[in-house]
Design a protein around this motif. Structure first.
Motif, PDB file in Angstrom:
ATOM      1  N   ARG A   1       0.851  -1.219  -0.089  1.00 12.14           N
ATOM      2  CA  ARG A   1       0.087  -0.090  -0.075  1.00 12.14           C
ATOM      3  C   ARG A   1       0.874   1.299  -0.003  1.00 12.14           C
ATOM      4  O   ARG A   1       1.829   1.341   0.735  1.00 12.14           O
ATOM      5  N   PRO A   2       0.392   2.176  -0.648  1.00 15.72           N
ATOM      6  CA  PRO A   2       1.159   3.492  -0.716  1.00 15.72           C
ATOM      7  C   PRO A   2       0.847   4.324   0.573  1.00 15.72           C
ATOM      8  O   PRO A   2      -0.196   4.306   0.858  1.00 15.72           O
ATOM      9  N   LEU A   3       1.772   4.663   1.384  1.00 18.32           N
ATOM     10  CA  LEU A   3       1.781   5.093   2.719  1.00 18.32           C
ATOM     11  C   LEU A   3       2.054   6.884   2.637  1.00 18.32           C
ATOM     12  O   LEU A   3       1.114   7.434   3.225  1.00 18.32           O
ATOM     13  N   ALA A   4       2.837   7.274   1.776  1.00 19.96           N
ATOM     14  CA  ALA A   4       3.433   8.759   1.913  1.00 19.96           C
ATOM     15  C   ALA A   4       4.023   9.327   0.538  1.00 19.96           C
ATOM     16  O   ALA A   4       4.658   8.305   0.021  1.00 19.96           O
ATOM     17  N   LEU A   5       3.790  10.514   0.332  1.00 20.83           N
ATOM     18  CA  LEU A   5       4.414  11.315  -0.802  1.00 20.83           C
ATOM     19  C   LEU A   5       5.068  12.126  -0.033  1.00 20.83           C
ATOM     20  O   LEU A   5       4.356  12.966   0.828  1.00 20.83           O
ATOM     21  N   MET A   6       6.189  12.644  -0.231  1.00 19.81           N
ATOM     22  CA  MET A   6       6.961  13.614   0.410  1.00 19.81           C
ATOM     23  C   MET A   6       8.054  14.533  -0.420  1.00 19.81           C
ATOM     24  O   MET A   6       8.400  13.830  -1.664  1.00 19.81           O
ATOM     25  N   ASP A   7       8.257  15.701  -0.110  1.00 24.01           N
ATOM     26  CA  ASP A   7       9.156  16.394  -0.993  1.00 24.01           C
ATOM     27  C   ASP A   7      10.587  15.952  -0.987  1.00 24.01           C
ATOM     28  O   ASP A   7      11.090  15.742  -0.033  1.00 24.01           O
ATOM     29  N   ALA A   8      11.163  15.460  -2.123  1.00 26.38           N
ATOM     30  CA  ALA A   8      12.468  14.849  -2.370  1.00 26.38           C
ATOM     31  C   ALA A   8      13.528  15.804  -2.069  1.00 26.38           C
ATOM     32  O   ALA A   8      14.877  15.306  -1.660  1.00 26.38           O
ATOM     33  N   GLU A   9      13.266  17.134  -2.415  1.00 29.79           N
ATOM     34  CA  GLU A   9      14.563  18.124  -2.370  1.00 29.79           C
ATOM     35  C   GLU A   9      15.364  18.035  -0.697  1.00 29.79           C
ATOM     36  O   GLU A   9      16.371  17.909  -0.519  1.00 29.79           O
ATOM     37  N   PRO A  10      14.283  18.193   0.200  1.00 28.57           N
ATOM     38  CA  PRO A  10      14.839  18.587   1.556  1.00 28.57           C
ATOM     39  C   PRO A  10      15.409  17.184   1.946  1.00 28.57           C
ATOM     40  O   PRO A  10      16.315  16.779   2.902  1.00 28.57           O
ATOM     41  N   LEU A  11      14.757  15.964   1.580  1.00 31.40           N
ATOM     42  CA  LEU A  11      14.885  14.808   2.209  1.00 31.40           C
ATOM     43  C   LEU A  11      16.362  14.581   1.509  1.00 31.40           C
ATOM     44  O   LEU A  11      17.057  13.783   2.206  1.00 31.40           O
ATOM     45  N   THR A  12      16.511  14.488   0.394  1.00 28.89           N
ATOM     46  CA  THR A  12      17.886  14.366  -0.333  1.00 28.89           C
ATOM     47  C   THR A  12      18.952  15.217   0.297  1.00 28.89           C
ATOM     48  O   THR A  12      20.085  14.415   0.587  1.00 28.89           O
ATOM     49  N   GLU A  13      18.756  16.319   0.718  1.00 28.43           N
ATOM     50  CA  GLU A  13      19.861  17.255   1.566  1.00 28.43           C
ATOM     51  C   GLU A  13      20.157  16.701   2.634  1.00 28.43           C
ATOM     52  O   GLU A  13      21.318  16.403   2.885  1.00 28.43           O
ATOM     53  N   VAL A  14      19.280  16.247   3.446  1.00 28.49           N
ATOM     54  CA  VAL A  14      19.357  15.916   4.787  1.00 28.49           C
ATOM     55  C   VAL A  14      19.934  14.602   4.661  1.00 28.49           C
ATOM     56  O   VAL A  14      20.993  14.234   5.402  1.00 28.49           O
ATOM     57  N   ARG A  15      19.610  13.616   3.898  1.00 25.94           N
ATOM     58  CA  ARG A  15      20.252  12.219   4.103  1.00 25.94           C
ATOM     59  C   ARG A  15      21.652  12.055   3.405  1.00 25.94           C
ATOM     60  O   ARG A  15      22.426  11.564   3.892  1.00 25.94           O
ATOM     61  N   THR A  16      21.895  13.114   2.329  1.00 22.67           N
ATOM     62  CA  THR A  16      23.151  13.207   1.812  1.00 22.67           C
ATOM     63  C   THR A  16      24.325  13.831   3.018  1.00 22.67           C
ATOM     64  O   THR A  16      25.150  13.225   3.067  1.00 22.67           O
TER      65      THR A  16
END
Length: 316
Positions: free
Chosen positions: A96-111
């Motif tokens: 099941r799809p649970l969530a959609l989120m903005d990739a920009e801040p996610l990529t910045e923080v995980r990198t």
């Protein structure tokens, strides 16, 4: 709860607790090194002005997710590119799809979290000065993470634009702006290179014995010169950094000299490899991005947002 949780950029960033992201990224990297994660090499569809990349991944205990990200030239910033996209998180038991989120801040923080993990695992302890090279979104994320984790160690920021360099340094109470990249790198124990370089911005002659370099930029060319690569112990998120061509692989790791190999960062984090061999060794971590890290960050953002009641739920 029914429906898909939607997190805009502000909520996605707020849900990415840096300590939790670092812990989750470590788990993901260890899983990659032990062949426990499933993440095929990213693919991309190319348009006249840029590309659309796809990065699906699964990490046991963290979940199943996929990132779609577009990379296009930014007409407002010649020589720079924009990265826009979304991350979809799925239930790894029933799909099941649970969530959609903005990739920009996610990529910045995980990198930034991954580059910091590499420095913790590979650099000498107790740094006296940290250099951050770059003034874009990723450099700002790196400085922000360093400020959140240790606001006392001096940080030196360098970039092409002095105004942007001052803005990048501003969130860190112990940061200042260097007159140039060479000044920032010379004497630094740890160097975080976060640029959109098409040719090297780090030179071997500037790097002292025992320095650690985390290079996360350079998607269009090498950030680090060949002499530094030759003299350093090399580390990456995945083996494909040295065996596949860019953009999946690292520009710096193409055509390595015979006998020089790349160690997975997760094998150091998991205790399967010792990492740094002596105090004078130069260590270089090269990030090319990995879907397992997107899974890790998405897991953190979703659990944090759900616990706090953030976001909006939408029905398909």
């Amino acid at each position: 709860m029914s429906g898909i949780l939607f997190l805009d950029g502000t909520r996605t960033r707020a849900a990415l607790d840096p300590h939790r992201v670092i812990d989750a990224a470590s788990r993901a990297l260890i899983a990659v090194s032990r062949s426990e994660a499933s993440a095929p090499p990213r693919i991309a569809a190319r348009a006249p002005g840029g590309l659309l990349g796809a990065m699906p991944g699964y990490v046991p205990g963290l979940g199943l997710a996929a990132k779609l990200v577009s990379v296009f030239a930014d007409p407002a910033e010649p020589g720079r590119s924009s990265h826009r996209g979304l991350v979809a998180l799925f239930d790894d038991t029933d799909g099941r799809p649970l969530a959609l989120m903005d990739a920009e801040p996610l990529t910045e923080v995980r990198t930034a979290a991954t580059a910091t993990l590499a420095a913790r695992a590979l650099a000498r302890p107790r740094p006296t000065r940290i250099a951050v090279i770059g003034t874009g979104a990723q450099a700002r994320a790196q400085v922000g993470l360093l400020a959140a984790l240790d606001p006392t160690t001096p940080v030196v920021v360098a970039g092409r634009d002095p105004r942007r360099a001052r803005e990048t340094a501003a969130p860190h109470p112990a940061a200042r702006v260097a007159t140039g990249i060479e000044e920032a790198v010379r004497g630094a124990d740890r160097v975080f290179c976060c640029t959109g370089a098409v040719q090297p911005v780090i030179r071997r002659a500037w790097i002292a014995a025992g320095t650690h370099v985390s290079s996360v930029g350079g998607s269009h060319g090498p950030e680090v010169d060949a002499d530094t690569v030759r003299d350093a112990a090399l580390f990456a998120e995945w083996a494909g950094a040295a065996t596949t061509r860019p953009p999946s692989g690292a520009h710096e790791f193409q055509d390595l000299p015979s006998g020089q190999s790349v160690t997975l960062l997760g094998s150091v984090l998991g205790g399967d490899h010792p990492g740094r061999r002596d105090a004078d060794e130069i260590t270089l971590f090269k990030s090319t991005g990995h879907a397992a890290l997107d899974v890790a960050a998405a897991h953190v953002a979703y659990s944090e947002a759900t616990a706090r009641g953030w976001g909006m739920r939408v029905e398909m």
